[in-house]
Design a protein around this motif. Sequence first.
Motif, mmCIF file in Angstrom:
data_model
loop_
_atom_site.group_PDB
_atom_site.id
_atom_site.type_symbol
_atom_site.label_atom_id
_atom_site.label_comp_id
_atom_site.label_asym_id
_atom_site.label_seq_id
_atom_site.Cartn_x
_atom_site.Cartn_y
_atom_site.Cartn_z
ATOM 1 N N ILE A 94 41.726 -1.785 -1.788
ATOM 2 C CA ILE A 94 40.774 -0.941 -2.504
ATOM 3 C C ILE A 94 41.508 0.274 -3.050
ATOM 4 N N LEU A 95 41.700 0.277 -4.374
ATOM 5 C CA LEU A 95 42.389 1.368 -5.049
ATOM 6 C C LEU A 95 41.454 1.998 -6.073
ATOM 7 N N PHE A 96 41.862 3.160 -6.600
ATOM 8 C CA PHE A 96 41.020 3.910 -7.527
ATOM 9 C C PHE A 96 41.725 4.062 -8.868
ATOM 10 N N ASN A 97 40.939 4.290 -9.899
ATOM 11 C CA ASN A 97 41.483 4.425 -11.256
ATOM 12 C C ASN A 97 42.161 5.781 -11.386
ATOM 13 N N ASP A 98 43.355 5.864 -10.820
ATOM 14 C CA ASP A 98 44.099 7.115 -10.750
ATOM 15 C C ASP A 98 45.586 6.771 -10.750
ATOM 16 N N THR A 99 46.425 7.736 -10.488
ATOM 17 C CA THR A 99 47.869 7.511 -10.497
ATOM 18 C C THR A 99 48.329 6.888 -9.182
ATOM 19 N N TYR B 145 50.582 8.146 -7.331
ATOM 20 C CA TYR B 145 50.717 9.268 -6.394
ATOM 21 C C TYR B 145 49.370 9.582 -5.727
ATOM 22 N N ASN B 146 48.316 9.705 -6.529
ATOM 23 C CA ASN B 146 47.017 10.080 -5.976
ATOM 24 C C ASN B 146 46.422 8.986 -5.107
ATOM 25 N N ASN B 147 46.720 7.727 -5.409
ATOM 26 C CA ASN B 147 46.234 6.641 -4.561
ATOM 27 C C ASN B 147 46.946 6.621 -3.210
ATOM 28 N N ILE B 148 48.248 6.885 -3.218
ATOM 29 C CA ILE B 148 48.995 6.891 -1.959
ATOM 30 C C ILE B 148 48.614 8.091 -1.097
ATOM 31 N N THR B 149 48.343 9.229 -1.739
ATOM 32 C CA THR B 149 48.002 10.448 -0.994
ATOM 33 C C THR B 149 46.497 10.588 -0.783
ATOM 34 N N PHE B 150 45.742 9.497 -0.971
ATOM 35 C CA PHE B 150 44.283 9.571 -0.915
ATOM 36 C C PHE B 150 43.795 10.166 0.408
ATOM 37 N N GLY B 151 44.402 9.793 1.509
ATOM 38 C CA GLY B 151 43.979 10.330 2.799
ATOM 39 C C GLY B 151 44.785 11.522 3.255
ATOM 40 N N CYS B 152 45.804 11.890 2.474
ATOM 41 C CA CYS B 152 46.679 13.033 2.834
ATOM 42 C C CYS B 152 46.948 13.854 1.576
ATOM 43 N N PRO B 153 45.960 14.596 1.088
ATOM 44 C CA PRO B 153 46.112 15.294 -0.192
ATOM 45 C C PRO B 153 47.218 16.345 -0.214
ATOM 46 N N GLY B 154 47.678 16.789 0.962
ATOM 47 C CA GLY B 154 48.712 17.817 0.987
ATOM 48 C C GLY B 154 50.131 17.275 1.095
ATOM 49 N N ALA B 155 50.298 15.974 0.976
ATOM 50 C CA ALA B 155 51.626 15.364 1.147
ATOM 51 C C ALA B 155 52.568 15.762 0.022
ATOM 52 N N GLY C 179 56.305 6.380 -13.791
ATOM 53 C CA GLY C 179 56.613 6.463 -12.373
ATOM 54 C C GLY C 179 55.379 6.695 -11.532
ATOM 55 N N TYR C 180 55.451 7.652 -10.621
ATOM 56 C CA TYR C 180 54.333 7.923 -9.714
ATOM 57 C C TYR C 180 53.121 8.536 -10.412
ATOM 58 N N ASP C 181 53.287 8.969 -11.668
ATOM 59 C CA ASP C 181 52.168 9.526 -12.432
ATOM 60 C C ASP C 181 51.503 8.486 -13.325
ATOM 61 N N THR C 182 51.842 7.217 -13.161
ATOM 62 C CA THR C 182 51.256 6.145 -13.965
ATOM 63 C C THR C 182 49.857 5.813 -13.463
ATOM 64 N N MET C 183 48.920 5.689 -14.396
ATOM 65 C CA MET C 183 47.570 5.247 -14.041
ATOM 66 C C MET C 183 47.588 3.749 -13.751
ATOM 67 N N ILE C 184 46.860 3.337 -12.701
ATOM 68 C CA ILE C 184 46.923 1.930 -12.288
ATOM 69 C C ILE C 184 45.717 1.118 -12.746
ATOM 70 N N GLY C 185 44.770 1.745 -13.464
ATOM 71 C CA GLY C 185 43.620 1.020 -13.984
ATOM 72 C C GLY C 185 42.480 0.930 -12.977
ATOM 73 N N ASP C 186 41.342 0.433 -13.471
ATOM 74 C CA ASP C 186 40.157 0.304 -12.621
ATOM 75 C C ASP C 186 40.439 -0.639 -11.460
ATOM 76 N N ARG C 187 40.280 -0.148 -10.225
ATOM 77 C CA ARG C 187 40.539 -0.894 -8.997
ATOM 78 C C ARG C 187 41.959 -1.464 -8.957
ATOM 79 N N GLY C 188 42.874 -0.769 -9.617
ATOM 80 C CA GLY C 188 44.265 -1.242 -9.640
ATOM 81 C C GLY C 188 44.452 -2.474 -10.490
ATOM 82 N N GLY C 189 43.634 -2.611 -11.543
ATOM 83 C CA GLY C 189 43.648 -3.826 -12.356
ATOM 84 C C GLY C 189 44.944 -4.077 -13.108
ATOM 85 N N ARG C 190 45.806 -3.065 -13.268
ATOM 86 C CA ARG C 190 47.079 -3.257 -13.974
ATOM 87 C C ARG C 190 48.178 -3.773 -13.043
#
Length: 612
Positions: free
Chosen positions: A458-463, A465-475, A499-510
Motif C-alpha cells: 500500500i503506497l501513496f501518490n507521492d515521492t 522519499y515520502n513513501n519510505i518516511t511515511f511512518g518516520c517523517p523526521g528521518a 531519484g528519491y523525489d520521483t512521484m510513483i503514481g496512484d498506489r505506486g502504479g508506475r
Amino acid sequence: MLKQFFALLSRYIRPYRKHLVWAVVLNFVSQWLNVFSFATLVPILNLLFKIDTTNYSYIDFEWSDVDKDILINNAYYYVQQVVFHYGEFLTLLIMGGVLIVMTALKTAGYFGSAAVMVPLRTGIVKDIRVEVYDKVLHLPLSFFSEERKGDIMARMSADVQAVENSLTSSLDMLIRNPIAIIVCFITLFSVSWQLTLFVLIVIPIVGWGMGSVSRKLKRSSAHVQGAWGDIVAQLDETLGGLRIIKAFLAEKRMLKRFADTNDGFRIATNSMVIRQSSAHPMSEFMGTCMIVMVLWFGGYLILQDKSPIDASMFIFYMVILYSIINPFKDLSKAFYNIPIGMASMERIDFILKAENPIKDPENPKALQQFDAELEFRDVSFAYTQGRDVLKHINIKVPKGKTIALVGQSGSGKSTLVDLIPRFHDVNEGAILLDGKNIKDVTLTDLRQLIGNVNQEAILFNDTFYNNITFGCPGATMEQVVEAAKIANAHDFIMESERGYDTMIGDRGGRLSGGQRQRISIARAILKNPPILILDEATSALDTESERLVQEALERLMKSRTTIAIAHRLSTIKHADEICVMLEGEIVERGTHDELIERNGYYKKLTEMQSVN
C-alpha cells in the motif's frame, strides 16, 4: 426541522460567534435604514403635492418622554421649512439625496453582513470535512468491510457539498430575513395595528402552504443522495476492476448496470428539483394574494368616515409590507433548502456517529518497548456473533523468534495478525505483550512497536522519499538511503528520473509489484519496529522479484520478533515455529522438519505445492 438545524449549528458555530454577532448587528442597521429611507417619502408626498395643508410648529421634547407623534410633527415641520425657504423642486432634490445616501448605507450594511458570513459558512463546511476525515481515519476496519467505499466517498464529497449549498447558505437568509421581518412588523404596527393584525392572520395560511412542500423535500433529497452514492460506488468499482472488465469483455454489462443506476438517480433528481422549483412560484403567488387581501382591508378602512390611516401613510404601509415579501420568499427558499441539507447531514452523521469500539483505556499502562514475549491466550474472534473465525488460539512468540502461520485461504491467518495492532478486538481471551493486555495500553504505544509488510504493497501518490518516511517523517536522507539499500530498492530508485523525489503514481502504479513491495519493506526498515508482521509479502511476485524481496525480508527480520503468513511454504522453512491453521484452529505446530516427519496436514500442503 428548524430544531434539528439549530442543533446542528450549535455543534459547529462556536469558533465563528463573532461573525454571527456582526452579521446580526449589520443586518439590524441596514433594515432600520431601509425603513427610514422609505419614511422620507411620506412628507414629500404630503407637502410637495399639497395632500397635507397643515401648518406645522416645532414641539420641544425630552428624549425620555418622546413619542411617535412628536417626531412625525417635527419631521413635517423641518420639511415644511425647507419647502418654504428653498422651494418645492430643491426640496425634492434634497430629499432624493437623503434617500440615496440612506440607501447607500443600507446596501453597504447588506454587503457587510454578507461578507462577514462568508468565513462562517466556509468555516463550518471545512470543519465538517475535517471531522468526517478524522472519523474515517479512526474508525475500525470492520466498518469499511461492511460499507461500500464509494458510498462513503459520496458522503464525504457530495453530501458535504449539499450541506454547503443548502444549510450554510440558508444560515445567511435565516439571519437577515427574520431581522427584516421583525423591523418591518414593528414599523407596520406603529403605522396601523388594525392592518397588521389582519396581516398576522393571513401569514400562517401562507406559511402552511409553503411548509407542505418542504416536508416532502427531505425525503426526496435523501433518496437522491443515496442514488448518488450508488453511482460513486459503481464508478470506484469500475476503476478498480478495469483489467478484469476488459479481460472478460464485460464492458456492455457494466455500461448497462451504470446506465440503470444513473437513470434511477435522474428520476429521483427530477422529482426533487420539480418540488424545489415550486418554491418561487408558490411564494410569489401566496405573496400576491396577501398583498391583495391587505389592499381590500386597507381600502375598507380608508373609505370609512373616521379612518385610522390616511392615504399617504397607507402607501408607506404598503411599501413596507411589500418589502416583507422578498424576505418571506428568501425565508421560504431557506425552508426548502434546509430539508435537502439535513438529509445530507443525516448521511454524514452516519459516519460521524458510527461507534468505534477500538478505544484507548481511561488509565493506560505504559508500554515503551518490547522486552520478552508476545502471547495469544485462548483467543477467539468472530466478525458476526455465533460464527467464530478464530477458536481458542494459544501461541507464545518469544522476543527475536519467527513464527509462521500457514493454512488454506479463509483459515483465519490474516484475521489473527490483525488482532495484534488492534485492527479488531478479541471476543474472548487476551493478547499479551510483555504480560500486559494490549487493551490496557494506548493504540499509539502499541502500534509504534509493530511494523507491517502486506501482500498488497500500500503506497501513496507521492515521492519515493515520502513513501519510505511515511511512518518516520523526521528521518534524514542518509537513513532513508540506508533503509532503501537494505530493502534492495536503492538501485531502481536512483535509475528513476528524479531519484528519491520521483512521484510513483496512484498506489505506486508506475512501479512493478516487486518494486512496490521493496518500497514497503524500506518503510518498515526505517520505522525499525521490534515486532514485524509479514502478510504473504512475496506471494504475488515473480521468481526474480521474490528473490530480491526475500533477501530484503531476511535482513528486516534479523533480531526482530516476526509473525509471517506464508503462501509459499519454501519461504518459512527456517521459522522457529510453524503453526498450521484450519478453519480457525491450530491443528499442527512445530518446525518444518518436525511437521514433515509427522506426516499430517502440513506435509500435504508441501506436497501439493511441490506438484504445482
